[in-house]
Every structure is written in C-alpha cells, then in structure tokens.
Design a protein around this motif. Structure first.
Motif, PDB file in Angstrom:
ATOM      1  N   LEU A  93     -41.377 -61.758  60.115  1.00 17.08           N
ATOM      2  CA  LEU A  93     -41.705 -63.027  59.387  1.00 17.08           C
ATOM      3  C   LEU A  93     -41.267 -64.022  60.074  1.00 17.08           C
ATOM      4  O   LEU A  93     -41.783 -64.972  59.898  1.00 17.08           O
ATOM      5  CB  LEU A  93     -41.442 -62.734  57.810  1.00 17.08           C
ATOM      6  N   VAL A  94     -40.037 -63.935  60.370  1.00 13.59           N
ATOM      7  CA  VAL A  94     -38.997 -65.094  61.107  1.00 13.59           C
ATOM      8  C   VAL A  94     -40.020 -65.430  62.337  1.00 13.59           C
ATOM      9  O   VAL A  94     -39.945 -66.436  62.667  1.00 13.59           O
ATOM     10  CB  VAL A  94     -37.791 -64.599  61.267  1.00 13.59           C
ATOM     11  N   ASP A  95     -40.432 -64.325  62.879  1.00 13.51           N
ATOM     12  CA  ASP A  95     -41.039 -64.657  64.331  1.00 13.51           C
ATOM     13  C   ASP A  95     -42.361 -65.369  63.910  1.00 13.51           C
ATOM     14  O   ASP A  95     -42.792 -66.288  64.860  1.00 13.51           O
ATOM     15  CB  ASP A  95     -41.280 -63.155  65.116  1.00 13.51           C
ATOM     16  N   TRP A  96     -42.970 -64.945  63.062  1.00 16.55           N
ATOM     17  CA  TRP A  96     -44.512 -65.351  62.562  1.00 16.55           C
ATOM     18  C   TRP A  96     -44.114 -66.850  62.307  1.00 16.55           C
ATOM     19  O   TRP A  96     -44.987 -67.822  62.774  1.00 16.55           O
ATOM     20  CB  TRP A  96     -45.083 -64.623  61.591  1.00 16.55           C
ATOM     21  N   GLN A  97     -43.172 -67.104  61.550  1.00 18.87           N
ATOM     22  CA  GLN A  97     -42.885 -68.582  61.042  1.00 18.87           C
ATOM     23  C   GLN A  97     -42.710 -69.483  62.213  1.00 18.87           C
ATOM     24  O   GLN A  97     -43.122 -70.472  62.369  1.00 18.87           O
ATOM     25  CB  GLN A  97     -41.790 -68.591  60.064  1.00 18.87           C
ATOM     26  N   ARG A  98     -41.726 -68.932  63.183  1.00 18.69           N
ATOM     27  CA  ARG A  98     -41.159 -69.565  64.135  1.00 18.69           C
ATOM     28  C   ARG A  98     -42.859 -70.029  65.284  1.00 18.69           C
ATOM     29  O   ARG A  98     -42.898 -71.145  65.540  1.00 18.69           O
ATOM     30  CB  ARG A  98     -40.420 -68.938  65.284  1.00 18.69           C
ATOM     31  N   ASP A  99     -43.671 -68.932  65.400  1.00 18.64           N
ATOM     32  CA  ASP A  99     -44.834 -69.243  66.062  1.00 18.64           C
ATOM     33  C   ASP A  99     -45.738 -70.105  65.424  1.00 18.64           C
ATOM     34  O   ASP A  99     -46.274 -70.991  66.034  1.00 18.64           O
ATOM     35  CB  ASP A  99     -45.594 -67.811  66.249  1.00 18.64           C
ATOM     36  N   MET A 100     -45.809 -70.089  64.164  1.00 16.14           N
ATOM     37  CA  MET A 100     -46.740 -71.030  63.397  1.00 16.14           C
ATOM     38  C   MET A 100     -46.177 -72.526  63.435  1.00 16.14           C
ATOM     39  O   MET A 100     -46.891 -73.466  63.684  1.00 16.14           O
ATOM     40  CB  MET A 100     -46.816 -70.521  61.900  1.00 16.14           C
ATOM     41  N   HIS A 101     -44.776 -72.371  63.406  1.00 16.73           N
ATOM     42  CA  HIS A 101     -44.230 -73.824  63.513  1.00 16.73           C
ATOM     43  C   HIS A 101     -44.434 -74.261  64.832  1.00 16.73           C
ATOM     44  O   HIS A 101     -44.797 -75.720  65.001  1.00 16.73           O
ATOM     45  CB  HIS A 101     -42.587 -73.826  63.336  1.00 16.73           C
ATOM     46  N   ALA A 102     -44.396 -73.645  65.839  1.00 14.71           N
ATOM     47  CA  ALA A 102     -45.011 -74.211  67.414  1.00 14.71           C
ATOM     48  C   ALA A 102     -46.191 -74.389  67.547  1.00 14.71           C
ATOM     49  O   ALA A 102     -46.460 -75.492  67.974  1.00 14.71           O
ATOM     50  CB  ALA A 102     -44.441 -73.121  68.377  1.00 14.71           C
ATOM     51  N   ALA A 103     -47.097 -73.895  66.900  1.00 11.40           N
ATOM     52  CA  ALA A 103     -48.299 -74.141  66.902  1.00 11.40           C
ATOM     53  C   ALA A 103     -48.662 -75.246  66.160  1.00 11.40           C
ATOM     54  O   ALA A 103     -49.698 -76.053  66.485  1.00 11.40           O
ATOM     55  CB  ALA A 103     -49.474 -72.919  66.340  1.00 11.40           C
ATOM     56  N   HIS A 104     -48.205 -75.422  65.071  1.00  6.96           N
ATOM     57  CA  HIS A 104     -48.425 -76.824  64.282  1.00  6.96           C
ATOM     58  C   HIS A 104     -47.744 -77.903  65.095  1.00  6.96           C
ATOM     59  O   HIS A 104     -48.555 -78.958  65.163  1.00  6.96           O
ATOM     60  CB  HIS A 104     -47.725 -76.743  62.863  1.00  6.96           C
ATOM     61  N   ARG A 105     -46.790 -77.857  65.558  1.00  6.39           N
ATOM     62  CA  ARG A 105     -46.028 -78.982  66.640  1.00  6.39           C
ATOM     63  C   ARG A 105     -47.190 -79.237  67.683  1.00  6.39           C
ATOM     64  O   ARG A 105     -47.420 -80.508  67.978  1.00  6.39           O
ATOM     65  CB  ARG A 105     -44.757 -78.416  67.093  1.00  6.39           C
ATOM     66  N   GLN A 106     -47.779 -78.148  68.402  1.00  3.79           N
ATOM     67  CA  GLN A 106     -48.664 -78.292  69.324  1.00  3.79           C
ATOM     68  C   GLN A 106     -49.888 -79.156  68.935  1.00  3.79           C
ATOM     69  O   GLN A 106     -50.611 -80.091  69.670  1.00  3.79           O
ATOM     70  CB  GLN A 106     -49.101 -77.065  70.324  1.00  3.79           C
ATOM     71  N   MET A 107     -50.456 -78.681  67.709  1.00  2.00           N
ATOM     72  CA  MET A 107     -51.531 -79.374  67.299  1.00  2.00           C
ATOM     73  C   MET A 107     -51.378 -80.703  66.977  1.00  2.00           C
ATOM     74  O   MET A 107     -52.339 -81.549  67.372  1.00  2.00           O
ATOM     75  CB  MET A 107     -52.162 -78.435  65.890  1.00  2.00           C
ATOM     76  N   THR A 108     -50.326 -81.105  66.479  1.00  4.51           N
ATOM     77  CA  THR A 108     -49.915 -82.366  65.896  1.00  4.51           C
ATOM     78  C   THR A 108     -50.099 -83.045  67.169  1.00  4.51           C
ATOM     79  O   THR A 108     -50.539 -84.425  67.071  1.00  4.51           O
ATOM     80  CB  THR A 108     -48.575 -82.380  65.148  1.00  4.51           C
ATOM     81  N   ARG A 109     -49.366 -82.987  68.288  1.00  3.18           N
ATOM     82  CA  ARG A 109     -49.047 -83.423  69.452  1.00  3.18           C
ATOM     83  C   ARG A 109     -50.667 -83.634  70.042  1.00  3.18           C
ATOM     84  O   ARG A 109     -50.976 -84.911  70.494  1.00  3.18           O
ATOM     85  CB  ARG A 109     -48.470 -82.827  70.555  1.00  3.18           C
TER      86      ARG A 109
END
Length: 145
Positions: A67-83
């Motif tokens: 779950l921690v790995d998934w959360q980290r991946d989702m956070h990184a994907a969200h940052r990239q999408m925002t950029r």
C-alpha cells in the motif's frame, strides 16, 4: 463430580469456581487442555485462547508495504499529471497571447487605413469651406443692464 486438589485441599470444581471467581466450565476446559492445577486456578480470565487484535490485523500489516508503494506511485503520477496540465495551460496561454497580438495589429492596421481613406475622401470638402464666416450664425449682442 471432579475433585481438584489445590494447596493441599481437595474440593469439587464447582466449589473451586465459587472461591476463585473462575467459572467451573473454564476450570474444566483449562485442566482438560493440559494446564497445571495452579495455573488453571490462578491465571486471570482474559484473552487466553482468543486471537489478539494484532493477530487480526496481520494481513493488513503484511499488505502495508504494498500500500505504501502504491501510494508513492500514485503521488508521483499525480505530480507528473499536474506538471503536464500546467505545461499545457501555459502553452495555450502563449498561443492565445500571440493570437490576441496578431488580432490587435490587424485591427490597428484596419483603423489606420480607415482614417487614411477618410482623410483622402474629405480633403476636397475641407478645402472648399470658406473662412469668411457667412455660413455661421451672427453673434447676438449682450444687453447691458
């Protein structure tokens, strides 16, 4: 009726249950499970034999790293999408600014051309107006009091 000998005294299970506050059923189950007489009579009734809350949550604890790995991946994907969205918006704003600038230049050129054409069309009219004042109304003299 089963007799239990504890501290040199032999009594039925029901008597020991009343004296210890532990039910006769619990005492019997403990002794049948292989508990010593001393442990069966002195251990407080509680979570013995029951699964602790920690045992219930072990599947969750085992799943936490995933779950921690998934959360980290989702956070990184969200940052990239925002950029990406911000870059797209900046690009669109730049294109809109260029279009506005081009439109302003075109409108200014059309306005200048219209003024130029108007000046050429009225040049003869303005020159033909006489300055002798005959086309004006005469001034009215003020009355003095």
């Amino acid at each position: 009726m089963r007799q239990i000998k504890f501290n040199g005294v032999s009594r039925p299970v029901a008597d020991w249950a009343r004296l210890t506050g532990i039910s006769s059923d619990t005492l019997t189950k403990r002794l049948n499970a292989g508990w010593s007489v001393e442990d069966a009579m002195t251990k407080p009734v509680g979570n013995q034999g029951r699964k602790s809350r920690a045992a219930h949550s072990t599947p969750l604890i085992k799943a936490l790293p995933a779950l921690v790995d998934w959360q980290r991946d989702m956070h990184a994907a969200h940052r990239q999408m925002t950029r990406s969205v911000r870059a797209f918006v900046r690009q669109m704003e730049e294109q809109m600014a260029q279009l506005r600038h081009g439109l302003d230049q075109t409108l200014a050129a059309q306005r200048d051309e219209a003024h130029h054409n108007a000046a050429q069309n009225t040049r003869g009219v303005v020159e033909n107006i006489s300055n002798d004042g005959r086309d004006r109304c005469p001034r009215v003299a003020q009355e003095s009091v």
